[in-house]
Design a protein around this motif. Structure first.
Motif, short mmCIF file in Angstrom:
data_model
loop_
_atom_site.label_atom_id
_atom_site.label_comp_id
_atom_site.label_asym_id
_atom_site.label_seq_id
_atom_site.Cartn_x
_atom_site.Cartn_y
_atom_site.Cartn_z
N PRO B 713 0.84 -1.20 0.00
CA PRO B 713 0.00 0.00 0.00
C PRO B 713 0.88 1.25 0.00
O PRO B 713 1.97 1.24 0.56
CB PRO B 713 -0.78 -0.11 1.32
N THR B 714 0.41 2.29 -0.64
CA THR B 714 1.15 3.56 -0.61
C THR B 714 0.25 4.64 -0.06
O THR B 714 -0.97 4.48 -0.01
CB THR B 714 1.61 3.97 -2.03
N GLU B 715 0.87 5.75 0.36
CA GLU B 715 0.06 6.83 0.92
C GLU B 715 0.66 8.18 0.60
O GLU B 715 1.86 8.29 0.30
CB GLU B 715 -0.10 6.66 2.44
N GLY B 716 -0.19 9.19 0.63
CA GLY B 716 0.28 10.57 0.51
C GLY B 716 0.52 11.00 -0.93
O GLY B 716 0.40 10.23 -1.87
N ARG B 717 0.90 12.25 -1.03
CA ARG B 717 1.11 12.91 -2.32
C ARG B 717 2.16 12.18 -3.16
O ARG B 717 2.04 12.06 -4.37
CB ARG B 717 1.58 14.35 -2.04
N ILE B 718 3.22 11.68 -2.51
CA ILE B 718 4.30 11.09 -3.28
C ILE B 718 4.16 9.57 -3.40
O ILE B 718 5.05 8.91 -3.91
CB ILE B 718 5.68 11.45 -2.67
N ALA B 719 3.05 9.03 -2.93
CA ALA B 719 2.82 7.58 -2.98
C ALA B 719 3.95 6.82 -2.29
O ALA B 719 4.60 5.96 -2.87
CB ALA B 719 2.64 7.11 -4.42
N GLU B 720 4.18 7.16 -1.04
CA GLU B 720 5.21 6.49 -0.24
C GLU B 720 4.67 5.13 0.20
O GLU B 720 3.57 5.04 0.74
CB GLU B 720 5.53 7.37 0.99
N PRO B 721 5.42 4.07 -0.02
CA PRO B 721 4.96 2.76 0.46
C PRO B 721 4.85 2.78 1.99
O PRO B 721 5.62 3.47 2.67
CB PRO B 721 6.06 1.80 0.02
N VAL B 722 3.90 2.06 2.51
CA VAL B 722 3.71 2.02 3.97
C VAL B 722 4.75 1.08 4.58
O VAL B 722 4.72 -0.13 4.37
CB VAL B 722 2.29 1.55 4.31
N ALA B 723 5.68 1.66 5.33
CA ALA B 723 6.79 0.87 5.85
C ALA B 723 6.30 -0.22 6.79
O ALA B 723 6.86 -1.32 6.85
CB ALA B 723 7.79 1.78 6.55
N GLU B 724 5.24 0.07 7.53
CA GLU B 724 4.77 -0.91 8.49
C GLU B 724 4.22 -2.16 7.78
O GLU B 724 4.27 -3.26 8.32
CB GLU B 724 3.72 -0.30 9.41
N ALA B 725 3.72 -1.96 6.55
CA ALA B 725 3.25 -3.12 5.78
C ALA B 725 4.43 -4.02 5.43
O ALA B 725 4.30 -5.26 5.39
CB ALA B 725 2.53 -2.65 4.52
N VAL B 726 5.58 -3.40 5.18
CA VAL B 726 6.78 -4.19 4.88
C VAL B 726 7.24 -4.92 6.14
O VAL B 726 7.60 -6.10 6.10
CB VAL B 726 7.90 -3.30 4.31
N LEU B 727 7.18 -4.22 7.26
CA LEU B 727 7.56 -4.86 8.53
C LEU B 727 6.65 -6.07 8.81
O LEU B 727 7.12 -7.11 9.27
CB LEU B 727 7.49 -3.86 9.68
N ALA B 728 5.37 -5.90 8.50
CA ALA B 728 4.43 -7.00 8.73
C ALA B 728 4.79 -8.21 7.87
O ALA B 728 4.69 -9.35 8.32
CB ALA B 728 3.00 -6.53 8.43
#
Ligand code: SF4
Ligand code: SF4
Lengths: 336, 1084
Positions: B713-728
């Motif tokens: 999943p990404t979020e925000g204006r710059i489409a930053e990947p959600v780091a916590e999803a990677v941690l999961a």
């Protein structure tokens, strides 16, 4: 408090002279007209645990947005900021000494240098390392057998004197005593006249080249106001810089001194802790491992304005001229 | 302000109306002073973060006001740092918000003289095209008939400064693309640690945590300048000292650490094995070892096979050496009755033959898998519990170290006998049931051509003294990048998969089962390797990984030897490797033989640099040292260069793993400026674009990338990947998608998915455990609820050993974990590093496998025999016991054996990588002095994060060399002047700092002068200078592939170095004078 509170009760024009004819002045904030004020705070810098990391220098600069002090290699051991000044409010001195620290063993045994080489070296101009300590290396080549060695580090700062000459001479009221008993330059008042610079017995103050004003440690006056400790003390990794109420710090310091003496560090001493010294004791005091001169500190600092009672007369004149105004204001106040 | 207020605030008036009659206090308080407040008090929010510099992992509070970071300072809640920061941590505000950063993407077309700005999307698209094209052009299905399924045309370097999640995406994407040349700073800093500690104890991380140093009775710091390089961690040494501990610093230089130590022991650089070996000898000869501990918890009683021959028998060689290949066959080092199925670092004879047997083609560094696991072994070893059998480990040890006498220490290390005796006394008096001593080291031990053995030597000593697994004991490895531990655990390293699972070899492993069969032992926790591997494959290839396709095991590209960063340099020089990604690493300054690094980059088709600023590795083509000497002409350099500005730690979410395996989450405070992006963003979007471009491809080489799970999943204006999803994903989940809570839940049937098995539990219950920040004040000293440590949130490893064999603590004073008979389980202050319900008197049945095969008295649960290894029958490929060899370039002969250098070291002969003659060889006197390189507190690694940060740069503004007054006299060096230092690789200049802290030593009857060189400088930035690494050579430890930069020979002379072509000419003249050829120093 008898012999410390005289400023508050003493009359105009006499306080300056009187305060020095009596014993120590312990509560400069009360003397400065702060009725209900916090206890006096300060720094106890225990150089015996300083690792010379300079976190204090950087934390200070970050907090106070101080410009960098120029990039120059000095060759003075690991000290490249040289001393306190307008752009360095915390300064870490490095002193390399052929001398033993308590029971510490440095294991540095000097070598025989071939006679020829040694002679050559001696023939060259001895070159000082630029440090206040004795012992330029050239002079020692091949001579100091079984050398003991120590590397002293100490973080210096404005002393926040009980009797501060800078305050005494500041004509604008820029330098002032805070409710915490500390001494601060007010950047919105300072006009850069520079009288305070030579007045300081420690050479703490400096004029910033590009803005002409005087700058020095504020003991993080803004942070104190919101109950936060000064930036340098907060960052210090080994708690060499301890911030706190002065009374408590002094007790802590004498305990620490006892410990060190017991550990064989006979050269340990406190500096600036004594309210009876030439500046009435300092708000920032130190535990040193050698004579103060070794760290570039004056051995017996004396408030330079000791013999300057004349300034009090100026205050008195100004006061007289204003008495009418005061009365008027007081009347106006009653109406409100 | 109305008139009255203005009047009322008039100082003179206040002076007269108030109490401040002197007019120097309350009366003169200005308007500004009166309204002053702290920005830390008025900030909109405080964001919890972690220092981005070293691996102490100091917690930071980031103050944000009006969406700007206005202050960064220590977080007093942290049990590690207690709110303190060193100058680097304290300069984080300037680092992240200062003017030192570049905010736009830059592109240098081939042969261009200048950069041009391009937009981020275009640049991403161009890089994706380059990756696809190079990959296609260089794709290799097979090498010599074995499936490799890879590209040798692309390499990546960097990761230790990045988040774990970023490392995970780098490894995952590049591996799926078939890239095997993935490396990071861990290779050049601490790879030897993983080998040394891993083979000795089972896990390649520090055995303890910094706060526990306070319980130590004696702290020996050797191979580390603790106070200087890890200042905030050093508070725990000071704490120990305040409690009465003896602090000893063994180091060539008298440093900031020595200044605070009770005892400084100057040692000739590179001779620590001789020193530690002599302490081992002292302990054994005087029966000072902790007998009960040694008998039960180590392999001292284990009997070694008959065919083993020691260096005592073979004059500095062990049995099994093949001088042709410089390689040991470890067959004869085995325990009697037990065999090692796949020896660590096993070299494939065939591969060498097929590739022409170049001496640089070596093992694939398998030793490092033991960072997470024990050696794969089968069978039950024979033991003699009396430890008297002549072939039992204790007796072998005694014989091996018998010649390491105090006299030898004096001759080899230059340490006087009485000083040595004092170290022995402190150490042994402070070890035993009532007392513990700890060792602390860093890269002063790792960076040698036999660096792994330095750490092995300390491991042996600490095992003999019973100091492992106990409070105040242990071996503390100090790592120097924020997440260098994490980038080893979730490795951006060529030879490892996450959790220290080895990368498969082309010629060794065909199927998953054969792979597991070959590499996992039957006993201990590593017996579950199949479950860990299958779960990893599920994490990467999701539904496409099924039992019937071996869970896509063949999607993993295969190794065919060493592909370390130095091998990559060679591959770049010979034109095999064409594309290079530099992700927060600066090899043009920080890697050995900096010139070769640059010349290799000049041979690339394309280069991507991601950093804060234009580091030397980004600009060598226009203003590098070779353009100055004329060796490179900008308009001739074909390399296309992309520069991408990187996001700072305050601008992204993610976790760093500190030097003690503590995974700490840092939260994003603000968005990154301009085109700056996180590496998470870069890797994710690069993968996304590549996958879009390849969509629909039926080419089998594209299957691994198209089947890859890549839907973050990404979020925000710059489409930053959600780091916590990677941690999961790293933590893993079960078949129902629920987060796993520990690695014991992993299955080998494909029902669980886990990106890194040792991190399983970091997201237990769906909660980011790494983000836990319960204040240290509200916890005991273990502070188990501050962040999360692998494995299983344990802080002190092997802590079963803190209790006697019967489960009671060795002493009240050193109590940590013990057996609670009533509760029927292990309990204590820390999480027990043992099966919770396994009784101390448990003895495994004959046929037991896995964890059941370990007895209730086997504290080293990752080892196949459950024991700490005094003798390493496998895992360290240059010898089962540490043995002193001289550094590659040494002005001193080896006084202990007829072998001068480590016979199994990896040499890389090349016209730019010439070695020096050593003592006794003609020409050795041309390079008569010993250079050692190191860090300063005020600067950081290759300077990218410090030389452009004014508050740091001004504190150590110039490159300098430290020399003794004696050497200054001998060479006419002037304090404060300039000196030129010369080796066969290059020459540099530095300001001269003459200091008594650099005492010359007497070794083997001669005076050895040392030259100290900090390695932070390079030609770019506010504070610029020559790089120390111009002088070092590529010469590697065969286990870890680490370079030797802590001890090399050189000459020094007064004055600045020549400019232009005269510089290489000076270097050549020296080479000629020393008679150096391509064979010099390459002898076995
Ligand atoms: S006083 Fe503290 S912060 Fe300053 S240099 Fe010394 S140890 Fe570092
Ligand atoms: S660099 Fe290391 S010691 Fe310094 S503040 Fe950062 S984490 Fe702490």
């Amino acid at each position: 408090m008898d012999d410390t509170d005289e400023l508050g009760t003493g009359g105009l024009g006499t306080g300056g002279a009187r305060r020095r004819s009596h014993g120590p002045l312990e509560d400069p904030a009360t003397a400065g007209g702060y009725g209900d004020h916090p206890r006096r705070v300060g720094f106890f810098t225990d150089t015996s645990v300083c690792i010379g990391c300079k976190a204090c220098e950087v934390a200070c600069k970050e907090w106070n947005a101080i410009p960098d002090d120029g990039l120059a290699f000095t060759g003075m051991s690991y000290d490249n900021t040289v001393g306190l000044g307008a752009n360095t409010w915390r300064h870490v001195a490095f002193v390399e000494q052929p001398r033993r620290l308590g029971r510490q063993q440095a294991g540095l045994v000097t070598m025989d240098v071939p006679a020829e080489t040694a002679a050559q070296a001696r023939a060259r101009e001895p070159r000082s390392l630029g440090m206040p300590a004795p012992g330029p290396p050239d002079g020692q080549v091949g001579t100091a057998r079984d050398m003991d060695f120590r590397w002293l580090m100490a973080s210096d700062v404005c002393k926040h004197c009980t009797e501060a000459a800078c305050l005494d001479v500041c004509p604008t009221g820029s330098l002032f005593r805070t409710e915490f008993g500390t001494v601060v330059v007010q950047e919105d008042i300072c006009n850069g006249c520079g009288y305070c610079v030579p007045a300081c017995p420690y050479g703490v103050l400096g004029k910033r080249e590009n803005d002409g004003r005087i700058w020095k440690c504020t003991l993080c006056y803004d942070r104190l106001g919101v109950g936060q400790e000064p930036a340098c003390a907060k960052s210090c990794p080994t708690d060499s810089i301890q911030f706190g109420e002065l009374d408590e710090l002094r007790e802590r310091a004498s305990r620490r001194l006892g410990q060190l003496r017991e550990a064989g560090v006979g050269s340990a001493r406190l500096y600036g802790h004594d309210p009876r010294d030439g500046v009435g004791g300092t708000g920032a005091f130190f535990l040193l491992l050698d004579e103060p001169e070794v760290y570039g500190l004056p051995p017996d600092p004396v408030v330079t304005t000791r013999d300057l009672p004349s300034m009090w007369r100026h205050v008195a004149v100004a006061a007289t001229a204003l008495l009418a105004g005061v009365a008027a204001v007081a009347a106006w106040k009653e109406r409100v | 302000m109305d008139l009255w207020e203005r009047l009322g605030s008039w100082p003179v008036l206040r002076q007269l109306t108030g109490e401040d009659r002197t007019g120097r206090a309350a009366a003169v308080k200005s308007a500004r002073s009166a309204s002053l407040t702290a920005r830390t008090a008025t900030a909109d929010r405080v964001v919890k973060s972690v220092c981005p510099y070293c691996a102490v992992g100091c917690a930071q509070n980031v103050y944000v006001d009006d969406e700007k970071v206005v202050q960064i300072e220590g977080d007093p809640d942290s049990p590690v740092s207690r709110g303190r920061l060193c100058p680097k941590g304290a300069a984080s505000l300037q680092l992240t918000t200062g003017s030192g950063r570049v905010h736009t993407v830059l592109h240098r077309p081939p042969y261009a003289r200048e950069w041009r700005e391009i937009d981020l999307d275009t640049a991403m698209d161009m890089v994706a095209d380059r990756v696809i094209a190079t990959r296609r052009r260089t794709w290799e299905w097979e090498s010599d008939g074995r499936r490799t399924a890879r590209t040798m045309g692309i390499a990546a370097l960097g990761g230790a400064t990045l988040d774990n999640e970023e490392n995970y995406l780098i490894k995952k994407l590049l591996t799926a693309l078939g890239v095997v040349q993935i490396e990071n700073q861990a290779r050049v800093c601490h790879s030897s640690t993983v080998v040394g500690l891993g083979t000795s104890f089972g896990r390649g991380g520090a055995t303890t945590f910094m706060q526990d140093l306070q319980h130590s009775d004696c702290v020996i710091i050797e191979g580390s300048n603790f106070a200087e390089a890890h200042p905030v961690g050093f508070q725990w040494v000071m704490e120990a000292k305040a409690r009465g501990a003896v602090v000893i610093h063994v180091d060539p230089r008298f440093t900031r650490t020595s200044a605070l130590a009770d005892l400084h022991v100057p040692i000739r650089a590179g001779t620590d094995v001789a020193f530690l070996g002599a302490i081992i000898n002292h302990v054994l000869a005087n029966e000072l070892y902790f007998r009960e501990y040694v008998a039960h918890y180590t392999n001292a009683a284990t009997i070694v096979g008959e065919d083993y021959r020691d260096t005592e028998d073979l004059d500095g060689l062990f049995s099994g050496f093949n001088p042709e290949t410089r390689h040991y066959d470890v067959e004869t080092w085995q325990y009697e009755g037990m065999s090692v199925v796949a020896a660590a670092g096993e070299r494939d004879e065939e591969y060498d033959r097929r590739t022409g047997g170049g001496s640089s083609v070596r093992s694939a560094g398998r030793s490092e898998m033991h960072g997470g696991a024990g050696m794969p072994m089968r069978g039950t070893p024979l033991r003699d519990e009396t430890m008297r059998h002549p072939r039992c480990v204790l007796q072998i040890l005694k014989r091996h170290y018998a010649r390491y006498t105090p006299e030898m220490v004096e001759r080899v290390c230059g340490i006087p006998r009485d000083l040595f005796a004092e170290v022995c006394r402190h150490l042994t008096e402070n070890s035993g049931p009532e007392r513990t001593a700890s060792f602390v080291y860093a890269v002063g031990w790792t960076q040698h051509s036999d660096g792994s053995q330095f750490i092995r030597a300390a491991s042996i000593l600490q095992l003999l003294l019973g100091n492992i697994g106990r409070p105040g004991g242990g071996i503390q490895a100090l790592r120097g990048h924020a997440s260098i531990q994490g980038s080893s655990d979730i490795p951006t390293l060529f030879n490892l998969l996450p959790g220290y699972i080895p990368m498969p070899h082309a010629h060794q492993h065909e199927t998953l089962d054969e792979f597991v069969q070959a590499d996992s032992p039957q006993k201990g926790y590593w017996a579950q390797m199949r479950a860990y591997t299958v779960s990893l494959l599920k994490a990467w290839w999701g539904p496409s990984a099924r039992p019937d396709n071996d869970f896509r095991f063949d999607y993993l590209p295969r190794l065919t030897g060493s592909h370390s960063t130095y091998d990559t340099v060679m591959a770049q020089l010979d034109g095999t490797c064409k594309g290079y990604l530099l992700l927060g690493e600066n090899p043009a300054v920080g890697s050995a033989n900096a010139k070769m690094q640059r010349l290799a980059m000049a041979n690339l088709d394309w280069l991507v640099v991601r950093d804060f600023r234009l580091i030397e590795s980004a600009t060598w083509w226009k203003d590098g040292p070779e353009t100055e000497t004329g060796e490179l002409r900008t308009e001739d350099v074909a390399t296309e260069v992309f520069f991408f500005p990187a996001a700072a730690h305050t601008e992204k979410d993610g976790s760093f793993t500190n030097t003690n395996r503590l995974v700490q989450w840092h939260h994003q405070a603000v968005g990154p400026p301009g085109d700056a992006r996180s590496d998470l963003w870069f890797m994710y979007h690069l993968g996304r674009i590549i996958r879009e471009k390849l969509a629909g491809s039926a080419d089998p080489m594209d299957a691994p990338i198209l089947d890859l799970t890549w839907d973050y999943p990404t979020e925000g204006r710059i489409a930053e990947p959600v780091a916590e999803a990677v941690l999961a994903e790293i933590n893993g989940w079960n078949a129902d998608g629920e987060p796993l809570s520990g690695y014991t839940e992993l299955k080998d049937d494909g029902s669980t998915s886990c990106g890194c098995w040792i991190y399983c539990g970091v997201y237990a219950d769906g909660v980011n455990q790494a983000a836990r920040r319960r204040s240290a004040e509200e916890q005991d000293w273990i502070a188990a609820e501050w962040a999360w440590a692998w494995p299983a949130n344990r802080r002190l490893l092997y802590n079963r050993a803190s209790a006697r064999p019967d489960g009671r603590p060795w002493s009240e004073r050193k109590r940590l974990v013990w057996w609670d008979e009533d509760a029927g389980k292990w309990t204590g202050h820390d999480v027990p590093d043992f099966e919770p319900g396994k009784r101390p008197d448990y003895r495994p049945p004959e046929d037991a496998i896995g964890v059941e095969a370990l007895a209730g008295t086997d504290p080293f649960i990752m080892q196949a025999d459950g024991k700490g290894w005094l003798f390493a029958p496998a895992g360290v490929i240059d010898g089962p016991l540490p043995t002193h060899y001289e550094p590659q370039d040494s002005p001193v002969p080896n006084a202990l054996y007829g072998r001068q250098r480590n016979p199994a070291r990896m040499v890389y002969p090349h016209e730019h990588n010439r070695y020096h003659p050593s003592a006794g060889e003609p020409g050795a006197s041309v390079y008569p002095y010993v250079v050692t390189t190191y860090r300063l507190t005020e600067q950081f690694t290759a300077g990218g994060m410090s030389r452009n940060t004014p508050y740091l740069a001004e504190l150590q503004p110039e490159m300098f060399c430290e020399v003794s007054p004696e050497l200054a006299a001998e060479r006419g060096l002037e304090h404060g002047g300039w000196a030129t230092i010369i080796t066969a690789r290059n020459a540099i200049e530095a300001r001269v700092l003459v200091t008594q802290r650099m005492a010359p030593l007497r070794a083997d009857g001669r005076v050895v002068h040392m030259i100290g060189l900090p390695f932070h400088w390079g030609p770019n930035g506010l504070s610029a200078g020559d790089a120390a690494n111009e002088l070092s050579s590529i010469i590697l430890d065969p286990n870890s592939h680490i370079q030797e930069v802590k001890a090399l020979s050189a000459d020094i002379r007064p004055g600045r170095r020549p400019r232009g072509p005269a510089l290489p000419e000076l270097v050549r003249a020296y080479r000629r004078r020393a008679g150096i050829t391509e064979r010099t120093g390459t002898e076995v």
